[in-house]
Design an enzyme around this catalytic site. Structure first.
Site, PDB file in Angstrom:
ATOM      1  N   LYS A 199       0.921  -1.485  -0.300  1.00  0.00           N
ATOM      2  CA  LYS A 199      -0.022   0.040   0.045  1.00  0.00           C
ATOM      3  C   LYS A 199       0.706   1.238   0.223  1.00  0.00           C
ATOM      4  CE  LYS A 199      -2.040   2.471   3.025  1.00  0.00           C
ATOM      5  NZ  LYS A 199      -1.501   3.852   1.841  1.00  0.00           N
ATOM      6  N   GLU A 274       9.645   0.578  10.328  1.00  0.00           N
ATOM      7  CA  GLU A 274      10.755   1.912  10.410  1.00  0.00           C
ATOM      8  C   GLU A 274      10.132   3.302  10.811  1.00  0.00           C
ATOM      9  OE1 GLU A 274      13.320   4.706   9.342  1.00  0.00           O
ATOM     10  OE2 GLU A 274      12.915   4.062   6.964  1.00  0.00           O
ATOM     11  N   CYS A 308      13.575  10.470   7.493  1.00  0.00           N
ATOM     12  CA  CYS A 308      13.467  10.433   8.834  1.00  0.00           C
ATOM     13  C   CYS A 308      14.801  10.371   9.062  1.00  0.00           C
ATOM     14  CB  CYS A 308      13.016   8.666   9.189  1.00  0.00           C
ATOM     15  SG  CYS A 308      14.174   7.597   7.425  1.00  0.00           S
ATOM     16  N   GLU A 405      10.177  15.670  16.185  1.00  0.00           N
ATOM     17  CA  GLU A 405      10.036  15.395  14.669  1.00  0.00           C
ATOM     18  C   GLU A 405       9.772  16.083  13.668  1.00  0.00           C
ATOM     19  OE1 GLU A 405       9.010  11.330  12.744  1.00  0.00           O
ATOM     20  OE2 GLU A 405      11.343  12.094  11.084  1.00  0.00           O
TER      21      GLU A 405
HETATM   22  P1  NAP Z   1       1.525   8.098   8.276  1.00  0.00           P
HETATM   23  O1  NAP Z   1       0.580   8.622   8.431  1.00  0.00           O
HETATM   24  O2  NAP Z   1       2.729   7.526   9.497  1.00  0.00           O
HETATM   25  O3  NAP Z   1       1.740   7.394   6.930  1.00  0.00           O
HETATM   26  C1  NAP Z   1       2.615   6.079   6.670  1.00  0.00           C
HETATM   27  C2  NAP Z   1       2.386   5.047   6.022  1.00  0.00           C
HETATM   28  O4  NAP Z   1       1.322   5.147   6.544  1.00  0.00           O
HETATM   29  C3  NAP Z   1       0.895   5.840   4.938  1.00  0.00           C
HETATM   30  O5  NAP Z   1       1.067   4.963   3.601  1.00  0.00           O
HETATM   31  C4  NAP Z   1      -0.365   5.876   5.485  1.00  0.00           C
HETATM   32  O6  NAP Z   1      -1.465   6.175   4.574  1.00  0.00           O
HETATM   33  C5  NAP Z   1      -0.205   4.196   6.452  1.00  0.00           C
HETATM   34  N1  NAP Z   1      -0.846   4.563   7.694  1.00  0.00           N
HETATM   35  C6  NAP Z   1      -1.554   5.646   8.273  1.00  0.00           C
HETATM   36  N2  NAP Z   1      -2.050   5.465   9.078  1.00  0.00           N
HETATM   37  C7  NAP Z   1      -2.309   3.866   9.450  1.00  0.00           C
HETATM   38  C8  NAP Z   1      -3.243   3.252  10.424  1.00  0.00           C
HETATM   39  N3  NAP Z   1      -4.108   3.810  10.938  1.00  0.00           N
HETATM   40  N4  NAP Z   1      -2.909   2.019   9.779  1.00  0.00           N
HETATM   41  C9  NAP Z   1      -2.367   1.527   8.469  1.00  0.00           C
HETATM   42  N5  NAP Z   1      -1.816   2.319   7.690  1.00  0.00           N
HETATM   43  C10 NAP Z   1      -2.131   3.843   8.160  1.00  0.00           C
HETATM   44  O7  NAP Z   1       2.650   9.189   8.299  1.00  0.00           O
HETATM   45  P2  NAP Z   1       2.659  10.779   7.442  1.00  0.00           P
HETATM   46  O8  NAP Z   1       0.741  10.808   8.038  1.00  0.00           O
HETATM   47  O9  NAP Z   1       2.800  10.627   5.733  1.00  0.00           O
HETATM   48  O10 NAP Z   1       2.909  11.435   7.916  1.00  0.00           O
HETATM   49  C11 NAP Z   1       2.894  12.056   9.574  1.00  0.00           C
HETATM   50  C12 NAP Z   1       4.299  11.734   9.984  1.00  0.00           C
HETATM   51  O11 NAP Z   1       4.825  11.005   9.850  1.00  0.00           O
HETATM   52  C13 NAP Z   1       5.444  12.820   9.056  1.00  0.00           C
HETATM   53  O12 NAP Z   1       5.560  14.192   9.764  1.00  0.00           O
HETATM   54  C14 NAP Z   1       6.954  12.222   9.693  1.00  0.00           C
HETATM   55  O13 NAP Z   1       7.385  12.817  11.092  1.00  0.00           O
HETATM   56  C15 NAP Z   1       6.676  11.143   9.970  1.00  0.00           C
HETATM   57  N6  NAP Z   1       6.979   9.803   8.455  1.00  0.00           N
HETATM   58  C16 NAP Z   1       8.294   9.333   8.738  1.00  0.00           C
HETATM   59  C17 NAP Z   1       8.343   8.544   7.493  1.00  0.00           C
HETATM   60  C18 NAP Z   1       9.548   7.538   7.844  1.00  0.00           C
HETATM   61  O14 NAP Z   1      10.920   7.306   6.278  1.00  0.00           O
HETATM   62  N7  NAP Z   1      10.100   7.154   9.472  1.00  0.00           N
HETATM   63  C19 NAP Z   1       7.878   8.875   6.205  1.00  0.00           C
HETATM   64  C20 NAP Z   1       6.918   9.779   6.231  1.00  0.00           C
HETATM   65  C21 NAP Z   1       6.348  10.379   7.374  1.00  0.00           C
HETATM   66  P3  NAP Z   1      -1.590   7.221   3.855  1.00  0.00           P
HETATM   67  O15 NAP Z   1      -0.879   8.464   4.908  1.00  0.00           O
HETATM   68  O16 NAP Z   1      -1.848   7.066   2.670  1.00  0.00           O
HETATM   69  O17 NAP Z   1      -3.248   7.603   4.648  1.00  0.00           O
END
Ligand code: NAP
Ligand code: MG
Length: 501
Positions: A199, A274, A308, A405
């Site tokens: 996904k 991760e 990250c 973060e």
């Molecule tokens: P996120 O919500 O953690 O999203 C990462 C993935 O998880 C996306 O594919 C997302 O889907 C999915 N997801 C979200 N809620 C879920 C749930 N309840 N069950 C299963 N999968 C779920 O991250 P984000 O909203 O894009 O970003 C928020 C913050 O996360 C950023 O500001 C940053 O601090 C952190 N982040 C960290 C990394 C990293 O590489 N470690 C990467 C991105 C973000 P959808 O978003 O498609 O709905």
């Protein structure tokens, strides 16, 4: 300051791809969502809709998982030799390399990152990841083990282990390196013989979907890779909770990482994570300061700070604090912020309106807590989700901008007086993903590398990635390691076989 976005001619294969609603890949076929719904993905440089994508939810995830289950349990994939599997993964790498320009453009349009970065880093690293893992397919070996069994005196045994694929794997990836994260996840899973439901992030589904076309072109059997775009709360949550999934691999926020762990408890599927970071990057006065300044700027500003492992806490030994911090601020001022498609852009927009709000909110919090912006500190006006590269000084260790973060181009610069005082402060975070150390004193460098509670330590460099080098987090930055041979641990399990002779 506003950003001028000039109309840019994009290749016809890219405009064709985004010109029609994209379907999802289930059991080797491109299909609409069962609900018929689609969702938009945006170009973050303009804020305009880029493409419409099928919106997968529980029903589509269920169909995809069942296809992956069938492919794993009884499909031709289960009978392929390791060498045939490796060749397919290698062929995928070749196809991706042949389409490098197309993938780089698509990534820049969907994610915003500079085309030079997508072309020079994201796509080649993804190609390399598939090649590296292709080689492992034929090298996943068990061992023979001399056993003694004290309660069967005189008996002889032949005992050995088999290293077997873990099964059906759910993979949930983020938007910051969309293609590369797909490669980090798919390559070891496929080399190991697993089947996958992937996904992609809602913000950036396009390169994963185009990769799906290459996966079918390479000749992977139906159902081995299924790609279901959709929202996290629906598609992602259904995948994490599905009882026919043997393992879930997630990259994203620590907050969602916790939800994944909860969702996985139903069938106790295996979990690897991760997650986020707040990585310390430490500059000593005995460092090559020019290299340290350039490296520290790139540690935070690369990929608009949406890494990250970004070096977001810059600790500088006090006698060189002003010089280093002013040097990093000078680099920040020279960064050309603009549309990723413009050839001289070195920083693109943030990925989404939501991410822009989040970063701007942190800038407000930092300034209201008493920090000062040496440079940057504001949104860039006009269309698109642009923010200025920012250096914050006058920070205190307990400020939210130092602890949390931000995931944007914002570094907090903090002086220190000696290594004894530094180390507890550098490790004073719930995260433990990465750390940087800049010094010419090799003993000090390796002593500190050992003391850092982080999964990766870079000495006199930063953001160096290689398919062979394991990457992952200590503490709340995650479980397990991606890349390198460590990644294969996530996708294989050991079976002990014991024969009485
Ligand atoms: P996120 O919500 O953690 O999203 C990462 C993935 O998880 C996306 O594919 C997302 O889907 C999915 N997801 C979200 N809620 C879920 C749930 N309840 N069950 C299963 N999968 C779920 O991250 P984000 O909203 O894009 O970003 C928020 C913050 O996360 C950023 O500001 C940053 O601090 C952190 N982040 C960290 C990394 C990293 O590489 N470690 C990467 C991105 C973000 P959808 O978003 O498609 O709905
Ligand atoms: Mg997008």
């Amino acid at each position: 300051m506003g950003i001028a976005v000039s109309p840019i001619q994009i290749d016809s294969c890219v405009s064709d791809f985004i010109g029609k609603p994209r379907k999802m890949l289930i059991d080797g076929k491109w299909v609409n969502a069962a609900s018929g719904k689609t969702f938009p993905t945006y170009n973050p440089a303009t804020g305009e809709v880029l493409a419409q994508v099928a919106e997968g939810d529980r029903a589509d995830i269920d169909a995809a998982v069942k296809a992956a289950r069938k492919a794993f349990d009884s499909g031709p994939w289960s009978r392929l030799t390791a060498s045939e599997r490796g060749k397919l993964v290698w062929k995928l790498a070749d196809l991706l390399e042949q389409h490098l320009e197309e993938f780089a453009t698509l990534e820049t349009l969907d994610n915003g990152k500079p085309l030079t970065v997508a072309r020079g880093a994201d796509v080649p690293l993804a190609v390399d990841m598939f090649r590296y893992m292709a080689g492992w397919a034929t090298k996943l070996e068990g061992t023979t083990i001399p056993i003694s069994v004290p309660y069967t005196p005189g008996a002889q045994y032949h005992a050995y282990t088999l290293r077997e694929p873990v099964g059906v794997v759910g993979q949930i990836i983020p938007w910051n390196f969309p293609l590369l994260m797909a490669a980090w996840k798919l390559a070891p899973a496929l080399a190991s013989g697993c089947t996958v439901v992937l996904k992609p992030a809602e913000q950036t589904p396009l390169t994963a979907l185009r990769l799906g076309e290459l996966i079918m072109e390479a000749g992977f059997p139906d159902g081995v890779v299924n790609i279901v775009p959709g929202y996290g709360e629906t598609a992602g949550a259904a995948l994490a909770a599905h009882d026919l999934v043997d393992k879930i691999a997630f990259t994203g926020s620590t907050e969602v990482g916790r939800l994944i762990v909860h969702a996985a408890t139903g069938n106790l599927k295996k979990v690897s994570l991760e997650l986020g970071g707040k990585s310390p990057n430490v500059v000593f006065q005995d460092a090559d300061l020019d290299a340290a300044i350039a490296g520290s700027a790139s540690a935070i500003f690369f990929n608009q700070g949406q890494c990250c492992c970004a070096g977001s806490r810059l600790y500088v030994e006090r006698p060189v604090f002003d010089r280093v911090v002013e040097g990093v601020a000078a680099k920040a001022k020279k960064i050309r912020v603009g549309s990723g498609l413009e050839p001289d852009t070195s920083m693109g927009p943030l990925v989404s309106e939501e991410q822009l709000q989040r970063v701007c909110n942190y800038l407000d919090i930092g300034l209201s807590e008493g920090a000062t912006a040496l440079t940057g500190g504001k949104k860039v006006g006009g269309k698109g989700y642009f923010v200025e590269p920012t250096v914050l000084v006058n920070t205190k260790d307990n400020m939210r901008v130092v602890q949390e973060e931000i995931f944007g181009p914002v570094v907090t610069a903090i002086p220190f007086d000696d290594p004894e005082e530094l180390m507890p402060r550098a490790n004073d975070t719930v995260y433990g993903l990465a750390a940087g150390i800049w010094t010419r004193d090799i003993s000090k460098a390796h002593r500190l590398a050992s003391a850092m509670r982080a999964g990766t330590v870079w000495i006199n460099c930063y953001n160096i990635f290689d398919a062979a080098l394991p990457f992952g987090g200590y503490k709340q930055s995650g479980w397990g390691r991606e890349m390198g041979k460590d990644a294969l641990e996530l996708y294989t399990q050991t079976k002990a076989v014991c024969t009485r002779l």
